[in-house]
Write an enzyme that holds these catalytic residues in place. Structure first.
Site, PDB file in Angstrom:
ATOM      1  N   LYS A   1      -8.580  10.591  17.316  1.00 38.60           N
ATOM      2  CA  LYS A   1      -9.395  10.252  16.142  1.00 38.60           C
ATOM      3  C   LYS A   1     -10.832  10.683  16.396  1.00 38.60           C
ATOM      4  CE  LYS A   1      -6.611   6.590  14.272  1.00 38.60           C
ATOM      5  NZ  LYS A   1      -6.217   7.385  13.111  1.00 38.60           N
TER       6      LYS A   1
ATOM      7  N   ASP B   1       0.814  -1.217   0.000  1.00 39.11           N
ATOM      8  CA  ASP B   1       0.000   0.000   0.000  1.00 39.11           C
ATOM      9  C   ASP B   1       0.851   1.274   0.000  1.00 39.11           C
ATOM     10  OD1 ASP B   1      -2.602   1.419   0.544  1.00 39.11           O
ATOM     11  OD2 ASP B   1      -1.482   1.991   2.344  1.00 39.11           O
ATOM     12  N   LEU B   2       1.846   1.319   0.869  1.00 39.72           N
ATOM     13  CA  LEU B   2       2.662   2.539   0.964  1.00 39.72           C
ATOM     14  C   LEU B   2       3.404   2.805  -0.339  1.00 39.72           C
ATOM     15  CD1 LEU B   2       3.635   4.777   2.985  1.00 39.72           C
ATOM     16  CD2 LEU B   2       5.706   3.414   3.210  1.00 39.72           C
ATOM     17  N   ALA B   3       3.993   1.736  -0.901  1.00 41.83           N
ATOM     18  CA  ALA B   3       4.762   1.891  -2.139  1.00 41.83           C
ATOM     19  C   ALA B   3       3.872   2.446  -3.246  1.00 41.83           C
ATOM     20  CB  ALA B   3       5.359   0.547  -2.546  1.00 41.83           C
TER      21      ALA B   3
ATOM     22  N   VAL C   1      11.918 -12.180   1.778  1.00 40.26           N
ATOM     23  CA  VAL C   1      13.032 -11.614   2.576  1.00 40.26           C
ATOM     24  C   VAL C   1      13.549 -12.581   3.635  1.00 40.26           C
ATOM     25  CG1 VAL C   1      12.363  -9.194   2.251  1.00 40.26           C
ATOM     26  CG2 VAL C   1      11.502 -10.446   4.235  1.00 40.26           C
TER      27      VAL C   1
ATOM     28  N   HIS D   1       5.594  11.411  16.054  1.00 43.54           N
ATOM     29  CA  HIS D   1       5.315  12.724  15.462  1.00 43.54           C
ATOM     30  C   HIS D   1       5.324  13.853  16.504  1.00 43.54           C
ATOM     31  CE1 HIS D   1       4.301  10.068  12.307  1.00 43.54           C
ATOM     32  NE2 HIS D   1       3.063   9.818  12.681  1.00 43.54           N
TER      33      HIS D   1
ATOM     34  N   ASP E   1       1.152   5.449  18.466  1.00 41.66           N
ATOM     35  CA  ASP E   1       1.002   5.733  17.034  1.00 41.66           C
ATOM     36  C   ASP E   1       1.324   7.196  16.691  1.00 41.66           C
ATOM     37  OD1 ASP E   1       0.237   4.838  14.421  1.00 41.66           O
ATOM     38  OD2 ASP E   1      -1.619   5.982  14.626  1.00 41.66           O
TER      39      ASP E   1
ATOM     40  N   ASP F   1       9.891   9.578   9.650  1.00 44.01           N
ATOM     41  CA  ASP F   1       8.746  10.113  10.379  1.00 44.01           C
ATOM     42  C   ASP F   1       8.177  11.135   9.407  1.00 44.01           C
ATOM     43  OD1 ASP F   1       6.987  11.685  11.842  1.00 44.01           O
ATOM     44  OD2 ASP F   1       8.043  11.299  13.717  1.00 44.01           O
ATOM     45  N   HIS F   2       7.108  10.762   8.697  1.00 46.47           N
ATOM     46  CA  HIS F   2       6.707  11.593   7.558  1.00 46.47           C
ATOM     47  C   HIS F   2       6.282  13.010   7.981  1.00 46.47           C
ATOM     48  CE1 HIS F   2       2.704  10.111   8.647  1.00 46.47           C
ATOM     49  NE2 HIS F   2       2.233  11.181   8.046  1.00 46.47           N
TER      50      HIS F   2
ATOM     51  N   LYS G   1       7.913   3.507   9.838  1.00 46.04           N
ATOM     52  CA  LYS G   1       7.460   3.401  11.224  1.00 46.04           C
ATOM     53  C   LYS G   1       6.541   2.186  11.340  1.00 46.04           C
ATOM     54  CE  LYS G   1       3.095   5.704  11.856  1.00 46.04           C
ATOM     55  NZ  LYS G   1       2.273   6.668  12.521  1.00 46.04           N
TER      56      LYS G   1
HETATM   57  P1  NAP Z   1       1.436  -3.736   3.031  1.00 48.42           P
HETATM   58  O1  NAP Z   1       0.460  -3.092   2.132  1.00 48.42           O
HETATM   59  O2  NAP Z   1       0.979  -4.887   3.883  1.00 48.42           O
HETATM   60  O3  NAP Z   1       2.657  -4.242   2.118  1.00 48.42           O
HETATM   61  C1  NAP Z   1       3.618  -5.142   2.578  1.00 48.42           C
HETATM   62  C2  NAP Z   1       4.540  -5.528   1.440  1.00 48.42           C
HETATM   63  O4  NAP Z   1       5.487  -6.468   1.928  1.00 48.42           O
HETATM   64  C3  NAP Z   1       3.851  -6.174   0.259  1.00 48.42           C
HETATM   65  O5  NAP Z   1       4.467  -5.750  -0.937  1.00 48.42           O
HETATM   66  C4  NAP Z   1       4.118  -7.664   0.485  1.00 48.42           C
HETATM   67  O6  NAP Z   1       4.051  -8.339  -0.754  1.00 48.42           O
HETATM   68  C5  NAP Z   1       5.520  -7.604   1.062  1.00 48.42           C
HETATM   69  N1  NAP Z   1       5.883  -8.790   1.847  1.00 48.42           N
HETATM   70  C6  NAP Z   1       5.209  -9.328   2.903  1.00 48.42           C
HETATM   71  N2  NAP Z   1       5.880 -10.395   3.371  1.00 48.42           N
HETATM   72  C7  NAP Z   1       6.990 -10.524   2.602  1.00 48.42           C
HETATM   73  C8  NAP Z   1       8.093 -11.434   2.604  1.00 48.42           C
HETATM   74  N3  NAP Z   1       8.188 -12.446   3.481  1.00 48.42           N
HETATM   75  N4  NAP Z   1       9.070 -11.249   1.694  1.00 48.42           N
HETATM   76  C9  NAP Z   1       8.993 -10.245   0.791  1.00 48.42           C
HETATM   77  N5  NAP Z   1       7.993  -9.366   0.736  1.00 48.42           N
HETATM   78  C10 NAP Z   1       6.986  -9.514   1.635  1.00 48.42           C
HETATM   79  O7  NAP Z   1       2.112  -2.710   4.014  1.00 48.42           O
HETATM   80  P2  NAP Z   1       2.181  -1.102   3.841  1.00 48.42           P
HETATM   81  O8  NAP Z   1       0.896  -0.510   4.287  1.00 48.42           O
HETATM   82  O9  NAP Z   1       2.663  -0.773   2.485  1.00 48.42           O
HETATM   83  O10 NAP Z   1       3.253  -0.714   4.951  1.00 48.42           O
HETATM   84  C11 NAP Z   1       4.642  -0.890   4.765  1.00 48.42           C
HETATM   85  C12 NAP Z   1       5.386  -0.232   5.933  1.00 48.42           C
HETATM   86  O11 NAP Z   1       5.123   1.159   5.915  1.00 48.42           O
HETATM   87  C13 NAP Z   1       4.957  -0.720   7.319  1.00 48.42           C
HETATM   88  O12 NAP Z   1       6.070  -0.688   8.174  1.00 48.42           O
HETATM   89  C14 NAP Z   1       3.952   0.330   7.761  1.00 48.42           C
HETATM   90  O13 NAP Z   1       3.863   0.414   9.181  1.00 48.42           O
HETATM   91  C15 NAP Z   1       4.592   1.581   7.169  1.00 48.42           C
HETATM   92  N6  NAP Z   1       3.636   2.666   6.916  1.00 48.42           N
HETATM   93  C16 NAP Z   1       2.616   2.494   6.039  1.00 48.42           C
HETATM   94  C17 NAP Z   1       1.751   3.544   5.800  1.00 48.42           C
HETATM   95  C18 NAP Z   1       0.631   3.411   4.802  1.00 48.42           C
HETATM   96  O14 NAP Z   1      -0.050   4.434   4.568  1.00 48.42           O
HETATM   97  N7  NAP Z   1       0.412   2.255   4.215  1.00 48.42           N
HETATM   98  C19 NAP Z   1       1.919   4.769   6.469  1.00 48.42           C
HETATM   99  C20 NAP Z   1       2.982   4.916   7.350  1.00 48.42           C
HETATM  100  C21 NAP Z   1       3.846   3.858   7.563  1.00 48.42           C
HETATM  101  P3  NAP Z   1       3.826  -9.937  -0.839  1.00 48.42           P
HETATM  102  O15 NAP Z   1       2.707 -10.303   0.077  1.00 48.42           O
HETATM  103  O16 NAP Z   1       3.533 -10.169  -2.284  1.00 48.42           O
HETATM  104  O17 NAP Z   1       5.113 -10.575  -0.459  1.00 48.42           O
END
Ligand code: NAP
Length: 495
Positions: free
Chosen positions: A341, A20-22, A90, A245, A240, A182-183, A153
């Protein structure tokens, strides 16, 4: 003024590339850097996750995620051509060999000079594993290029777990190679705190306990937990929002002037400020921090009824607290913080409340004159960007009466829209090697030590939840916290 961009050369290895973040934040941020020329010919991204997709499919994902940023299709496809995908678990050490070969190939193809950024956009339990495997499987370049690690984070859930994680990262990377995101630190007006403080004699000269009565920091959200309930219920507002922040914002407000505007000097001052923050004992923690959980009203569900939240959850969705610094500059001047919230609105602001003049020579009670107000400097961080200064002035009516007048500067909506988003700034900083807007380990450690003390007390006391209604500014106890000190929040409802 247009400053020509400097192109940064680097390979970015992105773990969690399908997450999601990516897709929501990182690819759009990279596109902006590409559009501005901060990355151009000499950059490549290797996206990884367990997905079984090829480069072509990955580029489609990238193109889709940046589609709403621009109508320039040619630029988007040129940008996406720098992205490569490697299927990778990983936790499987043998998978790192592929990644190593691909990195070497792209380093050569794009003349990247061995510069590598490893960005872990995955659940935090993988941070240590990835860092360790990068080192042991020889992914770090050894030909003079840089190696930098970017961590999302949360960084631990208390001091102990954060320290353990930090030890794992430190076994593979030096502190100056680790960029803890820390965005909030990428937000325009957070960065502006330093400009306002150290660029203006009129503020910095008064920035102490002799002239400032109190400082208030509010991070308000109007939404509930939405689809993040699972994560949030394990975390709560204190972990959180406050530990990261809010503590970062407070440290920027409280720190001494750095010797120079550079990351090492700024970090040093932030750490010093956080070290003089009073860590509360049980009695102080109970008195100086209050928590809340939202109830329901109309169609708005109470927290305990949200999907994925246990019916008896005691997780706080609101925190307010008083912070005290035991140092020469701030002794006696409290910093009040609050976040929650389902509050009245979504905004972040800082209110710096100055002391009133010692003598009010305009006070004529018999003629009904109103007493002087405190000067308040408000820094609007979001959604509006700008600041205002409330001063007392004579009103234009007959007689001599003073009234508060607001001197206000707000960025217009066009400029606000053009302002680089946090991830664009922060990725750019990583590529430059500038750690100013990232949390260093000593800062994170001090913040956890402070927050852990509050958590300990809360874990043994039973809260009376739910205790605030959606659309309010939190529980009554948050107002009482200031009323006890004969103060009130500058931002109030119906004002
Ligand atoms: P997410 O949507 O759950 O994405 C997790 C990613 O990790 C997916 O690409 C998943 O793909 C991959 N993954 C999971 N297990 C894996 C493994 N064993 N080997 C390789 N890849 C693996 O998480 P997210 O929301 O993007 O969050 C990522 C980080 O950013 C977290 O630390 C979160 O706390 C932080 N963050 C997110 C947000 C946000 O808005 N989303 C905001 C602030 C901080 P596969 O399942 O295909 O492997």
């Amino acid at each position: 003024m247009n400053i020509l961009p400097t192109e940064r050369r680097s390979l970015i290895v992105l773990f969690g590339a399908t997450g999601d973040l990516a897709t929501r934040k990182l690819y759009p941020a990279m596109l902006k850097l590409y559009e501005k020329g901060n990355i151009r010919e000499h950059f490549a991204v290797i996206g990884t996750s367990r997905h079984k997709i090829d480069d072509e499919k990955y580029r489609e994902i990238v193109e889709k995620s940046v589609a709403k940023e621009t109508s320039n299709k040619k630029m988007v496809s040129d940008f996406a051509s720098h992205f490569y995908f490697v299927t990778h678990d990983v936790t499987n050490v043998s998978h790192y060999a592929n990644l190593k070969d691909k990195s070497a190939e792209l380093d050569k193809k794009y003349a990247l000079g061995g510069n590598r950024v490893f960005y872990i956009s995955m659940a935090p339990n993988f941070f240590g594993t990835v860092a360790k495997n990068l080192k042991t499987q020889h992914l770090l370049s050894e030909n003079g290029g840089f190696n930098r690690l970017v961590i999302e984070k949360p960084f631990g859930r208390d001091f102990e777990s954060a320290k353990q994680l930090n030890d794992e990262l430190s076994a593979a990377f030096e502190e100056n190679q680790i960029f803890r995101i820390d965005h909030y630190l990428g937000k325009e007006m957070i960065q502006n705190i330093e400009a306002i403080r150290f660029g203006n004699t009129i503020f910095e000269a008064l920035w102490n306990n002799r002239y400032i009565d109190n400082i208030q920091v509010t991070l308000a959200e109007n939404l509930g937990v939405e689809e993040r309930a699972g994560y949030y219920d394990n975390s709560g507002a204190l972990r959180d929002m406050v530990q990261n922040h809010i503590m970062q914002i407070v440290s920027l407000l409280a720190m001494e002037q750095p010797v120079a505007f550079k990351d090492t000097d700024i970090r040093q001052e932030k750490v010093k400020a956080l070290r003089s923050l009073r860590v509360y004992n049980v009695a102080e923690a109970s008195t100086n921090f209050v928590r809340g959980q939202y109830g329901g009203v109309g169609n708005s569900k109470e927290y305990r009824q949200e999907d994925g939240v246990p019916k008896d959850s005691n997780t706080e969705t609101f925190v307010a607290g008083k912070l005290l610094f035991d140092n020469y500059r701030w002794s006696g001047t409290p910093f009040y913080i609050r976040t929650g919230k389902k509050l009245a609105d979504k905004f972040t602001r800082v209110d710096v409340v100055f002391k009133k003049p010692l003598v009010d020579i305009f006070s004529f009670p018999q003629s009904g004159s109103t007493p002087l107000n405190a000067n308040v400097l408000t820094i609007f961080i979001e959604p509006n960007q700008g600041f205002s200064l409330m001063v007392n002035a004579k009103n234009s009516e007959q007689g001599f009466h003073t009234e508060p007048v607001n001197l206000q500067f707000l960025e217009d909506s066009k400029r606000t829209k053009e302002t680089p988003q946090p991830y664009e700034r922060l990725i750019h900083d990583v590529l430059k090697g500038d750690g100013t807007n990232f949390a260093s380990w000593p800062e994170v450690a001090s913040a956890w030590k402070f927050v852990d003390q509050i958590r300990r007390v809360w874990d043994i006391q039973q809260p009376m939840f739910p205790n605030y209604i959606p659309g309010s500014m939190g529980p009554v106890s948050a107002d009482e916290l200031l009323a006890r000190d004969h103060r009130e929040w500058v931002y109030k409802l119906n004002k």
